[in-house]
Design a protein around this motif. Structure first.
Motif, PDB file in Angstrom:
ATOM      1  N   GLU A  57       0.844  -1.191   0.000  1.00 30.64           N
ATOM      2  CA  GLU A  57       0.000   0.000   0.000  1.00 30.64           C
ATOM      3  C   GLU A  57       0.881   1.244   0.000  1.00 30.64           C
ATOM      4  O   GLU A  57       1.521   1.567   1.002  1.00 30.64           O
ATOM      5  N   VAL A  58       0.927   1.941  -1.119  1.00 31.78           N
ATOM      6  CA  VAL A  58       1.780   3.125  -1.270  1.00 31.78           C
ATOM      7  C   VAL A  58       0.939   4.263  -1.835  1.00 31.78           C
ATOM      8  O   VAL A  58       0.227   4.091  -2.823  1.00 31.78           O
ATOM      9  N   ASP A  59       1.012   5.440  -1.214  1.00 31.83           N
ATOM     10  CA  ASP A  59       0.292   6.610  -1.695  1.00 31.83           C
ATOM     11  C   ASP A  59       1.115   7.417  -2.698  1.00 31.83           C
ATOM     12  O   ASP A  59       0.559   8.043  -3.592  1.00 31.83           O
ATOM     13  N   ILE A  72       3.483   2.505 -12.765  1.00 35.12           N
ATOM     14  CA  ILE A  72       2.292   2.524 -13.619  1.00 35.12           C
ATOM     15  C   ILE A  72       1.597   1.169 -13.570  1.00 35.12           C
ATOM     16  O   ILE A  72       0.369   1.083 -13.482  1.00 35.12           O
ATOM     17  N   ALA A  73       2.381   0.102 -13.589  1.00 36.51           N
ATOM     18  CA  ALA A  73       1.798  -1.244 -13.524  1.00 36.51           C
ATOM     19  C   ALA A  73       1.080  -1.479 -12.204  1.00 36.51           C
ATOM     20  O   ALA A  73       0.041  -2.155 -12.156  1.00 36.51           O
ATOM     21  N   ALA A  74       1.624  -0.905 -11.119  1.00 34.40           N
ATOM     22  CA  ALA A  74       1.014  -1.082  -9.793  1.00 34.40           C
ATOM     23  C   ALA A  74       0.031   0.024  -9.455  1.00 34.40           C
ATOM     24  O   ALA A  74      -0.527   0.034  -8.362  1.00 34.40           O
ATOM     25  N   ARG A  75      -0.174   0.983 -10.379  1.00 35.67           N
ATOM     26  CA  ARG A  75      -1.089   2.116 -10.175  1.00 35.67           C
ATOM     27  C   ARG A  75      -0.702   2.924  -8.948  1.00 35.67           C
ATOM     28  O   ARG A  75      -1.543   3.262  -8.107  1.00 35.67           O
ATOM     29  N   GLY A 133      -2.357   6.283 -15.833  1.00 36.00           N
ATOM     30  CA  GLY A 133      -3.554   6.326 -16.656  1.00 36.00           C
ATOM     31  C   GLY A 133      -4.159   7.692 -16.804  1.00 36.00           C
ATOM     32  O   GLY A 133      -5.207   7.842 -17.435  1.00 36.00           O
ATOM     33  N   ALA A 134      -3.528   8.723 -16.223  1.00 34.44           N
ATOM     34  CA  ALA A 134      -4.145  10.042 -16.253  1.00 34.44           C
ATOM     35  C   ALA A 134      -3.191  11.152 -16.650  1.00 34.44           C
ATOM     36  O   ALA A 134      -3.589  12.072 -17.367  1.00 34.44           O
ATOM     37  N   SER A 135      -1.941  11.129 -16.188  1.00 42.61           N
ATOM     38  CA  SER A 135      -1.047  12.259 -16.445  1.00 42.61           C
ATOM     39  C   SER A 135       0.264  11.784 -17.053  1.00 42.61           C
ATOM     40  O   SER A 135       0.524  10.589 -17.165  1.00 42.61           O
ATOM     41  N   ALA A 136       1.077  12.740 -17.455  1.00 43.66           N
ATOM     42  CA  ALA A 136       2.324  12.450 -18.158  1.00 43.66           C
ATOM     43  C   ALA A 136       3.289  11.647 -17.295  1.00 43.66           C
ATOM     44  O   ALA A 136       3.283  11.734 -16.068  1.00 43.66           O
ATOM     45  N   CYS A 137       4.130  10.850 -17.956  1.00 44.24           N
ATOM     46  CA  CYS A 137       5.174  10.080 -17.293  1.00 44.24           C
ATOM     47  C   CYS A 137       6.537  10.615 -17.735  1.00 44.24           C
ATOM     48  O   CYS A 137       6.602  11.468 -18.631  1.00 44.24           O
ATOM     49  N   CYS A 139       3.610   4.746 -21.039  1.00 45.25           N
ATOM     50  CA  CYS A 139       2.327   4.823 -20.328  1.00 45.25           C
ATOM     51  C   CYS A 139       1.120   4.811 -21.246  1.00 45.25           C
ATOM     52  O   CYS A 139      -0.013   4.820 -20.771  1.00 45.25           O
ATOM     53  N   GLY A 140       1.336   4.815 -22.560  1.00 42.88           N
ATOM     54  CA  GLY A 140       0.212   4.880 -23.476  1.00 42.88           C
ATOM     55  C   GLY A 140      -0.022   3.574 -24.207  1.00 42.88           C
ATOM     56  O   GLY A 140       0.272   2.495 -23.715  1.00 42.88           O
ATOM     57  N   GLY A 141      -0.568   3.672 -25.393  1.00 40.47           N
ATOM     58  CA  GLY A 141      -0.829   2.514 -26.229  1.00 40.47           C
ATOM     59  C   GLY A 141      -0.854   2.961 -27.669  1.00 40.47           C
ATOM     60  O   GLY A 141      -0.408   4.061 -27.996  1.00 40.47           O
TER      61      GLY A 141
END
Length: 605
Positions: free
Chosen positions: A191-193, A212-215, A235-239, A318-320
């Protein structure tokens, strides 16, 4: 406030604030003592805290000498009113609301317990200056407890000295669960914030891949190139890879090759990173690296700020694959310009609690074009509605309406991905919904959940329900004012919609539409947009539809639903299915919704 375009009067402020939950007054108002107050000529008061402001008025001396001393966190607003029986209660409330809206008051309940806790009393007092910048916390104690409860992991590239320095700084600030990670896998384990990585570009991208894989959100810092950011929300902002492709690799500052000066600036960089972590964990200020990247030039004494770093839809990290790739960046990377546009204009997930309706005013001329009357949004259907003609009754969706905006999502965050009336209601409410508030002389304010050009809300939702428990099969129209679905025609329309999509050339998308539990048809009110923007209105209607589709896709992911977006179809057939003319009200997009927590698919021409 001083007379200017940004001036406010306290008169009637309490009555106005009662309409908005986010403007509610503290139960036990407490004046923020960590403010610098300077009396100016003419009796004005210059206050410096989270923001600078000037207060004036004939009653100002009385307020500061009589009212403020009682605002110590031990009295309720009612107690303060009782202390001044000769003063109109609404006037007192107006003054209290004005001070609260401008960061001069906080919630005093529990203040005695907070003050008894040492050794961070001064830190909490400092926090209280910034509470109103985001409104996420009502008191210094809430902000401090949020910081203390944050779970932070830090990792350094090679020499972990800087990362260890960061851990020490955060512990001194009160973060209890902050640890060093030895690897990228350990960084995102459990559990990491927030994860913080201090290293070169290669190390940042490797760590970002794991996070990114672990969100897990990750803040990047590169001491070799003196950059901080971005704060990557998966899934939301730049990497870090998005940044490299957009601005290239920053060069190291030759003036700081080695020595004590470099060590000094390294500590300064870590201090700045610690500041961002504290802002993020406490919720006091918006974190700059979230949508910015800082670049330091210590040798020249300069800094640069890249104002907005968008997430690239086709980023290799981070994209596709998001065709058509219609734009080429300076790095040579090809991107989908349309998807980039929607990524940068959508109300992002971290803004989900902020109503886009602060673009509020709807004029009588524009309101006439609204296809639903401007009326307060009922929490439940009228008594006896079940006795009327079912084809004329707007049916509320599964009880999802009437709950706080975040409640529907939080209840379903770990859901099985079932598409039922509650899930569909949450999806429509948080995308196409909002509040319609009656005003004097027939005026109305519309507080939309999703932004739109001119706040006209040109994107409207028509729902073809096939298999949604609690919703009759047929075509419905989502009514913003009633927060409900109005039946338009009975029967399953999936076959007709699938044939329209097949005519557009995609058998795969036609199959997805035919098998969907429900299909949202995004219909653009072109006439409404053109009434304000003339020829540009059609363009804005298309952009509003794309913006809404992205919003629906993000919400579907949160609800565990699969959303397939289709925009190649026979327009005339779709218009006939939902009962619009295809000109003033034109179908722009189809969004097929199915249950089961599968990943939403990107669809291109």
């Amino acid at each position: 406030m001083s007379p200017s375009d940004d001036a406010y009067e306290a008169r009637d402020l309490s009555r106005f604030a009662e309409l908005y939950w986010e403007l509610r007054c503290p139960e036990r108002p407490r004046f923020v003592e960590d403010l610098l107050r300077v009396t100016l000529p003419g009796g004005e008061l210059h206050v410096l805290g989270g923001e600078a402001q000037i207060i004036q008025g004939a009653s100002l001396p009385w307020v500061m000498e009589n009212l403020v001393p009682l605002l110590d966190g031990t009295r309720t607003v009612g107690d303060v009113e009782a202390a001044f029986p000769g003063v109109v209660a609404s006037d007192l409330r107006d003054a209290i609301h004005l001070m609260h809206m401008h960061g001069m008051l906080e919630e005093g309940e529990g203040a005695a317990a907070d003050e008894a806790e040492e050794p961070r009393r001064a830190q909490r007092a400092f926090f209280s200056r910034y509470l109103r910048r985001t409104g996420r916390n009502r008191s210094r104690g809430e902000a401090q407890r949020a910081l203390e409860g944050a779970r932070v992991r830090a990792m350094g590239d090679g020499d972990a000295k800087l990362a260890g320095m960061l851990v020490t700084m955060l512990r001194e600030a009160g973060v209890a669960d902050v640890r060093l990670a030895a690897s990228a896998g350990e960084l995102a384990q459990g559990e990491v914030d927030l994860a913080v990585v201090i290293g070169d570009q290669e190390a940042l991208e490797a760590a970002a891949r794991a996070c990114i894989a672990a969100r897990v959100p990750m803040l990047a810092a590169n001491p070799g190139t003196w950059t901080i950011g971005p704060l990557t929300i998966p899934g939301a902002s730049a990497c870090p890879a998005c940044v490299r492709l957009q601005i290239g690799a920053a060069a190291a500052d030759p003036a700081l090759d080695d020595g004590a000066l470099r060590a000094l600036w390294g500590r300064a960089l870590v201090s700045r990173v610690a500041q961002h972590v504290i802002f993020h964990a406490s919720g006091l200020l918006a974190v700059a690296p979230l949508e910015h990247v800082e670049v330091w030039r210590p040798g020249a004494g300069e800094t640069a700020l890249h104002p907005f770093m968008t997430r690239l839809p086709s980023c290799p990290l981070c994209g596709g694959d998001a065709p058509p790739r219609t734009a080429t960046l300076s790095s040579g990377h090809a991107e989908s310009l349309a998807r980039m546009f929607h990524n940068t204009t959508v109300v992002q997930p971290w803004h989900i609690g902020q109503h886009a309706g602060m673009q509020a005013h709807i004029s009588p001329e524009v309101r006439k074009l609204q296809s639903t009357p401007a009326a307060p949004s009922p929490r439940r259907p009228p008594e006896g509605a079940g006795a009327t003609n079912a084809a004329q009754v707007a049916a509320p969706l599964g009880g999802a309406f009437g709950a706080p905006v975040g409640a529907a999502l939080s209840r379903r965050r770990d859901a099985t991905g079932t598409l039922d009336a509650g899930a569909l209601g949450a999806l429509l409410e948080l995308s196409f919904g909002g509040r319609v508030e009656r005003r004097a002389e027939g005026e109305a304010h519309v507080r939309r959940t999703t932004a739109s050009a001119g706040n006209l809300g040109s994107a409207e939702a028509y729902v073809a329900a096939a298999r949604v428990p609690g919703i009759a099969a047929g075509v419905h129209r989502f009514e913003l004012a009633a927060r409900a679905l109005t039946p338009l025609r009975a029967g399953v329309a999936a076959g007709a919609l699938a044939r329209a999509v097949l005519a557009g050339g995609s058998a795969e998308h036609a199959a997805a539409v035919e098998s969907a539990g429900a299909v949202i048809v995004v219909v653009g009110s072109v006439a409404r947009a053109c009434s304000k923007y003339y020829a540009r209105g059609y363009t804005y209607a298309l952009l509003d539809a794309g913006l809404m589709a992205h919003r629906v896709e993000l919400l579907a992911q949160e609800l565990g639903l699969a959303a397939t977006t289709v925009w190649t179809f026979d327009d005339e057939v779709v218009a006939r299915v939902v009962g619009v003319d295809g000109i003033d009200l034109a179908p722009h997009l189809l969004i097929a919704l199915t249950g089961a927590a599968t990943e939403a698919r990107d669809v291109s021409r």
